[in-house]
Design a protein around this motif. Sequence first.
Motif, short mmCIF file in Angstrom:
data_model
loop_
_atom_site.label_atom_id
_atom_site.label_comp_id
_atom_site.label_asym_id
_atom_site.label_seq_id
_atom_site.Cartn_x
_atom_site.Cartn_y
_atom_site.Cartn_z
N HIS A 143 16.03 -16.14 10.77
CA HIS A 143 15.45 -14.80 10.72
C HIS A 143 14.54 -14.61 9.51
CE1 HIS A 143 16.13 -10.22 10.12
NE2 HIS A 143 15.08 -10.43 10.88
N GLU A 144 15.01 -15.02 8.35
CA GLU A 144 14.23 -14.84 7.13
C GLU A 144 12.94 -15.65 7.14
OE1 GLU A 144 16.95 -15.81 4.04
OE2 GLU A 144 18.20 -14.03 4.38
N SER A 145 13.00 -16.85 7.70
CA SER A 145 11.79 -17.68 7.76
C SER A 145 10.74 -17.03 8.66
CB SER A 145 12.12 -19.08 8.26
OG SER A 145 12.54 -19.06 9.62
N ILE A 146 11.19 -16.44 9.77
CA ILE A 146 10.24 -15.78 10.68
C ILE A 146 9.70 -14.50 10.04
CG2 ILE A 146 9.95 -14.71 12.95
CD1 ILE A 146 12.08 -16.58 14.03
N LEU A 147 10.54 -13.79 9.30
CA LEU A 147 10.08 -12.58 8.62
C LEU A 147 9.00 -12.91 7.59
CD1 LEU A 147 13.27 -10.39 7.94
CD2 LEU A 147 11.40 -9.94 9.54
N ARG A 148 9.19 -14.00 6.86
CA ARG A 148 8.16 -14.41 5.89
C ARG A 148 6.86 -14.75 6.61
NH1 ARG A 148 12.67 -16.77 3.18
NH2 ARG A 148 12.44 -18.69 4.38
N TYR A 149 7.00 -15.41 7.74
CA TYR A 149 5.82 -15.77 8.54
C TYR A 149 5.11 -14.52 9.04
CZ TYR A 149 3.35 -17.32 12.78
OH TYR A 149 2.42 -17.53 13.76
N ILE A 150 5.86 -13.54 9.51
CA ILE A 150 5.26 -12.28 9.97
C ILE A 150 4.56 -11.58 8.81
CG2 ILE A 150 5.78 -9.96 10.85
CD1 ILE A 150 7.98 -11.18 12.55
N GLY A 151 5.14 -11.67 7.63
CA GLY A 151 4.51 -11.08 6.45
C GLY A 151 3.14 -11.67 6.18
#
Length: 225
Positions: A124-132
């Motif tokens: 989840h956190e890796s995808i959130l960083r990517y979305i950022g």
Amino acid sequence: MERFITLACLFIVFAIGFLNLLSKLKKIRKKVDFANEFIENLFQYVGSHGRDGEAYTWLIHRSSKMQSQMGSMGRLASFSPPYSRVRYENYEIIVNLLPSLRQSFVDRISVSDTLSDSYAATIHESILRYIGILDDNSESISEKIRNPFIWFTTGVSILFILPVQILSWFGIIGKSVLIFLTSSYIFRLIVGISSLIGFFSAIVGLVTGWDQFMALMKPIVSKII
């Protein structure tokens, strides 16, 4: 007639740049939508404690796409699974942790709850960083779309790239060469200078007419040469 041709050329360059920026923005937003959909299915699967086979199938089916789109954002320099002494280098998060997440639910032991939470949080956190990163790029392009001069420079850049791009399409030069050339400082400098010269030349040509403009430029050019 000359002014009409000049105006038409200007319009084409502006349009090419504007449409290119618009296309980039659309692609970024599409990636954001896909990433959010991936997170939704991840939550659905985790919320079912591994029982939602349909959600897991969706995640696995699209895991390679997600991993590919994330690029370096989807990799860890090194990773050691919880309660393990093994360490992996350049670890791909999505394609590797999804099966581990599933296995943690299959094991159904007390430690597995902690493992599943850890794996899900990492994904989840890796995808959130990517979305950022995508959101930052989206904001940057949105600002460029509001600036007509950037439409022009983008259009000029595309026209400069086109001959090299055609060579790449035919396999005459590699894609890596294309990326190197188009991302180099010298290329950006040439595009910037050409954009300024082309833009102001076109404006002056529209105002004075090309004959008058060339007559005005002739003594200046002769002094330079």
